[in-house]
Structures are given as C-alpha cells and as structure tokens.
Design an enzyme around this catalytic site. Sequence first.
Site, PDB file in Angstrom:
ATOM      1  N   PHE A  28      18.115 -48.414  18.121  1.00 55.52           N
ATOM      2  CA  PHE A  28      17.358 -49.062  17.049  1.00 55.52           C
ATOM      3  C   PHE A  28      17.941 -48.616  15.721  1.00 55.52           C
ATOM      4  O   PHE A  28      17.945 -47.431  15.404  1.00 55.52           O
ATOM      5  CB  PHE A  28      15.865 -48.710  17.109  1.00 55.52           C
ATOM      6  N   ASP A  79      23.231 -42.327  13.335  1.00 55.50           N
ATOM      7  CA  ASP A  79      21.982 -42.760  12.708  1.00 55.50           C
ATOM      8  C   ASP A  79      20.971 -41.626  12.899  1.00 55.50           C
ATOM      9  O   ASP A  79      20.412 -41.462  13.981  1.00 55.50           O
ATOM     10  CB  ASP A  79      21.508 -44.059  13.367  1.00 55.50           C
ATOM     11  N   LYS A  88      13.551 -41.528   7.283  1.00 55.17           N
ATOM     12  CA  LYS A  88      12.114 -41.330   7.525  1.00 55.17           C
ATOM     13  C   LYS A  88      11.475 -40.149   6.784  1.00 55.17           C
ATOM     14  O   LYS A  88      10.618 -40.345   5.944  1.00 55.17           O
ATOM     15  CB  LYS A  88      11.844 -41.271   9.027  1.00 55.17           C
TER      16      LYS A  88
HETATM   17  C1  LIG Z   1      13.018 -46.175  11.846  1.00 58.49           C
HETATM   18  C2  LIG Z   1      14.451 -46.231  12.147  1.00 58.49           C
HETATM   19  C3  LIG Z   1      15.312 -47.112  11.472  1.00 58.49           C
HETATM   20  C4  LIG Z   1      14.806 -48.124  10.478  1.00 58.49           C
HETATM   21  O1  LIG Z   1      14.226 -47.531   9.373  1.00 58.49           O
HETATM   22  P1  LIG Z   1      13.384 -48.453   8.349  1.00 58.49           P
HETATM   23  O2  LIG Z   1      13.035 -47.502   7.254  1.00 58.49           O
HETATM   24  O3  LIG Z   1      12.212 -48.973   9.089  1.00 58.49           O
HETATM   25  O4  LIG Z   1      14.287 -49.524   7.890  1.00 58.49           O
HETATM   26  C5  LIG Z   1      16.648 -47.045  11.747  1.00 58.49           C
HETATM   27  N1  LIG Z   1      17.144 -46.179  12.655  1.00 58.49           N
HETATM   28  C6  LIG Z   1      16.358 -45.318  13.321  1.00 58.49           C
HETATM   29  C7  LIG Z   1      16.966 -44.365  14.299  1.00 58.49           C
HETATM   30  C8  LIG Z   1      14.984 -45.322  13.097  1.00 58.49           C
HETATM   31  O5  LIG Z   1      14.194 -44.483  13.788  1.00 58.49           O
END
Ligand SMILES: *Cc1c(COP(=O)(O)O)cnc(C)c1O
Length: 397
Positions: A137, A222, A251
Amino acid sequence: MNTEEIVAADKEYFMNVFGERTMVAEKGEGVYLYDNEGNKYLDFSAGIAVNALGHNHPRVTEAIQDQAENLLHASNIYYFEIQAKLSQLLVENTCADKVFYANSGAEANEGALKLARKYFKKQEEDKYEIIATSESFHGRTLATLAATGQEKYQKPFTPLPQGFSFVPYNDLEAVKAEITEQTAAIMVEPIQGEGGVNPASQEYLQGLRDLCDEHNILLILDEVQTGIGRTGTLFAYQQYNIEPDIFTSAKALGNGVPVSALLARGDVAEAFEPGDHASTFGGNPLACRAAYATLSTILDEDIIPHAQNVGSYFKDELNKLEEKYDVIIDVKGQGLMLGVEVDTDPQMIRDKMLEKGVLILKAGKNVLRFVPPLIIKNEHVDEVIKKLDQVFATLNR
Ligand SMILES: *Cc1c(COP(=O)(O)O)cnc(C)c1O
C-alpha cells in the site's frame, strides 16, 4: 449537534468513501480517545499509526500554539528557520542527505517515484520502471495506486500510469526475474502495514539492496507507517543493516499535523532541480514546527527504546494468547507495529473490542493490527490482552 444529527449531516454532505464510521470522536488525551457521549477508549489505533506521542502531547501542543501566534504559512519562496532545523534533525538521524516535505504519505511516495525517474532521466538513461510488491500500500494518487499491489484499490481508476509491475513480497527470486534494463527502482515497505503487517525478512531487504547495487537500481523504502520509532528504531531500515537510496515518512511525523517527508541519498536528491517538484503547503512553518516538536520529543525522551521494550512485552503476551486459542494463526510484526492473524472475521473482533473500550485496527484480510501510541505502558498492554482474552474466549473454538 448530537450524534444522530452529526451522522445525518455526514451522510448528506460528505462523500461516502468511509462507509459506516465507528463513533463521533471528540477529544483525545494521552493514550485515550473520547467520543461525544463521554465514553473513553484506550486508543491502540492512534489515528492509524499517527499519534506516536498520544493525543494532545504538551510539547507538540505548545509548539503548534506558539507557531500559530507567529506564522502559519508563507510559501516556499521564502526560507524558514524551523524547516532548516527539521531537515538537519532528520538528516542527522538517518542515512539521508537531503529532505523534501509534502502533506501526506501518498504525496511523499509520489515524490519518491518522480525522483527515481528524474535521477535516470538526468543521466540520460532509459530507466523508468518500478517494481513493487503484491499486497503493498503506497497511497491513493494515481501513481501511488499504480504502485499499490491490491486490485480492489486500482480497478475503479484504470488506466493508471504505466511502468509498474508486481512481485510477491519477501520473494527475492521473483524480483530477480522481473528486473529489466528499464528498471529504475524497487519500492517496498519494510513491514507491509495495510497489507496485513508482513515484515520483510533480513535476507529479503539485504537481497534487494544487493540486486539494486548490481543492476544500478534505486531502492525506495516506504516508511510512511513504519517510520518515527514505530518498529523500535527511528526508521525500520535501521534494523536491517542496509540503507535505502530513497525513503519516505509521514503518518507519525507531525503527531497528527499533516506533514510528510521524502528523504534521499545526496546524489539522488540532487536529481531534483529548481522547478522539478514543489508543494504549496509542504513543509510550511506549522507543519515543520509540529514535526520538529514530535521528532525532538521522541529522540530526547528515549521514546524509541521504550517502544521497543513495550512492543516486545506486547508481542510476548500476544504469543501466549496464540498458544491458548486455535483461532489465532500467527503473531507478527516488530516494535509497536504488531499483527495477529486470525481464522475469523477481524471486523467482528474489532467491534467487540470497541464495546470493551479499546480501539484496534484490522489489516489485510484477516489480521488485527495494533499500532498504539509509542508512549503506552505495560499496564495498557495488560488491559488490551485481558480484553482480547475475553473476546477470544467467547468465540468458543
Ligand atoms: C498510510 C500509508 C500511505 C498513504 O498515506 P496517506 O497519508 O494516506 O496518503 C502510504 N504508504 C504506507 C505504507 C502507508 O501506511
């Protein structure tokens, strides 16, 4: 407005992308969240791994208040001391040499993808393909969706930007087979969050690093969810003895104030030249002040070793539950990013925990996800374990 009126207004005026929501949240205090009817919840969701210091942490609150009285925003056509200080703090505590700020995880990842492509474009190399993993994700912009290996998210929005391919997670041979002359980057989460709390093995991340070095490919991590102490080190890669070329944070970075960062090795970062990338709000004084207060509190107050300790205690206790209940298939994760894979509907367990005053999350198809504030104590873990025990006992299997 009372609960009914709030829900009715939401249904009438707000786009229905979140479906039925859990409650009307009204106030947060430390590790607790309160709804509008005065009910108190132990918050092991922390705004989905956002409120690392819990709700309303005094150092962050004071910083935001002070910043609001001075300067909220003035455009990146100016320099800001707080932005410079935050960049220095991030660089001094990571393998990155340079930083760029955006407002969300997706946006930081979008920047990472652009930076990887620009890096090779600048060298006049025809490398633009990105290899990502299934169940990943990376966000919901079109390019980050194109990197998100989950059909349900992609399908409604095709055609997506091109040049993305997917391989199973933790499978090095699959990555090897996918590499071409055009491969620019491999993008992975050190622990897949949304996909079900799946940690990368040491051999996998080391293997990806070696493959990237061998084929002149950039490794993008990420760390939007895993970063800022969540897994027991500031960034998860620090436990794997490897360094990414590009990584992202979001986050927990501002403890609730929207701010994200794109971080990179020096020569990679230099691929971005004036005009290549920008953001109106990204790294504005309010965002940077919140992030600086969050990060410096986490570092000065030794919150990360604390999170590591509480996390191991929590994991041990979850493992004891696993021994007790057949419905628990696996306990996984690291630090305070833990998952419990169950052979039942995780939503049902989540609802029962809510009734008992504990907020938890689900991930993937059948995983309970725990991403509490990093400041929780063992006694909070005990409370959650006791209630999970009660819920599992009612399942009667
Ligand atoms: C939450 C998340 C995203 C997206 O972040 P947003 O602030 O909602 O755009 C991307 N990568 C990972 C691993 C995430 O947990």
